[in-house]
Write a protein that holds these residues in place. Structure first.
Motif, PDB file in Angstrom:
ATOM      1  N   TYR A 182       0.820  -1.217   0.000  1.00  0.00           N
ATOM      2  CA  TYR A 182       0.000   0.000   0.000  1.00  0.00           C
ATOM      3  C   TYR A 182       0.855   1.269   0.000  1.00  0.00           C
ATOM      4  N   TYR A 231     -16.038   3.253  -3.000  1.00  0.00           N
ATOM      5  CA  TYR A 231     -15.128   2.465  -3.853  1.00  0.00           C
ATOM      6  C   TYR A 231     -15.501   0.985  -3.887  1.00  0.00           C
ATOM      7  N   ARG A 232     -16.642   0.646  -3.282  1.00  0.00           N
ATOM      8  CA  ARG A 232     -17.062  -0.757  -3.192  1.00  0.00           C
ATOM      9  C   ARG A 232     -17.799  -1.158  -4.462  1.00  0.00           C
ATOM     10  N   ARG A 271     -10.305  -3.366 -12.504  1.00  0.00           N
ATOM     11  CA  ARG A 271      -9.441  -3.979 -11.507  1.00  0.00           C
ATOM     12  C   ARG A 271      -8.875  -5.283 -12.057  1.00  0.00           C
ATOM     13  N   CYS A 278      -6.865   1.781 -10.882  1.00  0.00           N
ATOM     14  CA  CYS A 278      -8.175   1.325 -10.415  1.00  0.00           C
ATOM     15  C   CYS A 278      -8.170   1.336  -8.886  1.00  0.00           C
ATOM     16  N   ALA A 301     -14.712  -3.301  -0.390  1.00  0.00           N
ATOM     17  CA  ALA A 301     -14.038  -2.118   0.160  1.00  0.00           C
ATOM     18  C   ALA A 301     -14.695  -1.619   1.442  1.00  0.00           C
ATOM     19  N   ASN A 323      -3.591  -1.481  -9.920  1.00  0.00           N
ATOM     20  CA  ASN A 323      -4.656  -1.549  -8.923  1.00  0.00           C
ATOM     21  C   ASN A 323      -4.168  -0.767  -7.716  1.00  0.00           C
ATOM     22  N   HIS A 343     -10.858   0.648  -7.010  1.00  0.00           N
ATOM     23  CA  HIS A 343     -12.032  -0.094  -6.529  1.00  0.00           C
ATOM     24  C   HIS A 343     -11.679  -1.452  -5.941  1.00  0.00           C
ATOM     25  N   LEU A 344     -12.600  -1.949  -5.119  1.00  0.00           N
ATOM     26  CA  LEU A 344     -12.446  -3.239  -4.457  1.00  0.00           C
ATOM     27  C   LEU A 344     -13.845  -3.743  -4.126  1.00  0.00           C
ATOM     28  N   SER A 401      -5.967  -0.556  -4.376  1.00  0.00           N
ATOM     29  CA  SER A 401      -7.041  -0.793  -3.409  1.00  0.00           C
ATOM     30  C   SER A 401      -6.800  -0.082  -2.079  1.00  0.00           C
ATOM     31  N   ALA A 424      -9.517   2.357  -1.681  1.00  0.00           N
ATOM     32  CA  ALA A 424     -10.790   1.771  -1.231  1.00  0.00           C
ATOM     33  C   ALA A 424     -10.736   1.358   0.233  1.00  0.00           C
ATOM     34  N   ARG A 425      -9.542   1.078   0.718  1.00  0.00           N
ATOM     35  CA  ARG A 425      -9.362   0.675   2.116  1.00  0.00           C
ATOM     36  C   ARG A 425      -9.193   1.877   3.047  1.00  0.00           C
TER      37      ARG A 425
END
Length: 179
Positions: A30, A111-112, A118, A100, A106, A62, A102-103, A64, A67-68
């Protein structure tokens, strides 16, 4: 095809699509802040080699972490500006980039979603191929995860699994049609 975009009226060219974490920079988990961004040795040389061979160069990643809630899309944009500066300092550049955030599961509802961009979905690659004069038959994705290779195949290009070593060698294999 957009009439005003870079693809309009140009001959098709090979392209090399690069994953970011684990290919261009150290995958420290991350990475959303320039202070944690470590350009891998030889990364700029690999990107530079693709350009020198006449290929378009793209980054598809990606992210994420957005999103997190670990960092924001603006943080990713700032990090990519930092990365571009480091690459430019070594004579390398990406022609374009896609991210991207999104997840499907998420923590942040905004972002879910199950997004086609992705990876292993092909959306980022397909979007770049629509915007630029890419010859899919002469193009490849270099990534460090099976999802990168799956995204490439889903987009109709070759995928090379990068396990380390000189990125220039992976670029040469990609442009030689291996993968």
């Amino acid at each position: 095809m957009r009439a005003d975009g870079p693809r309009h009226g140009r001959p098709l060219r090979p392209a090399v699509f690069f994953d970011r974490d684990g290919v261009i920079n150290a995958d420290l988990g991350y990475v959303g802040d320039p202070s944690r961004f470590v350009l891998l040795p030889g990364a700029a040389a690999g990107v530079r080699a693709a350009s020198a061979a006449g290929a378009l160069t793209f980054l598809v990643t990606n992210q994420s972490g957005v999103a997190r809630g670990f960092y924001t899309e603006d943080d990713v944009a700032a990090l990519h500006r930092h990365m571009a500066g480091l690459l430019a300092g070594e004579g390398a550049h990406f022609d374009d980039m896609r991210t991207c955030p999104h997840l499907p599961d998420a923590p942040l509802a905004a972002y879910r979603r199950d997004c086609a961009c992705r990876k292993p979905g092909p959306g980022m690659i397909v979007d770049l191929m629509a915007a630029w004069p890419v010859d899919p038959a002469r193009s490849a994705m270099i990534g460090d995860k099976p999802s990168d290779v799956a995204a490439a195949r889903a987009a109709g290009i070759r995928g090379l699994l990068y396990t380390g070593g000189p990125l220039e060698a992976a670029v040469a294999r990609a442009l030689a049609g291996e993968g």
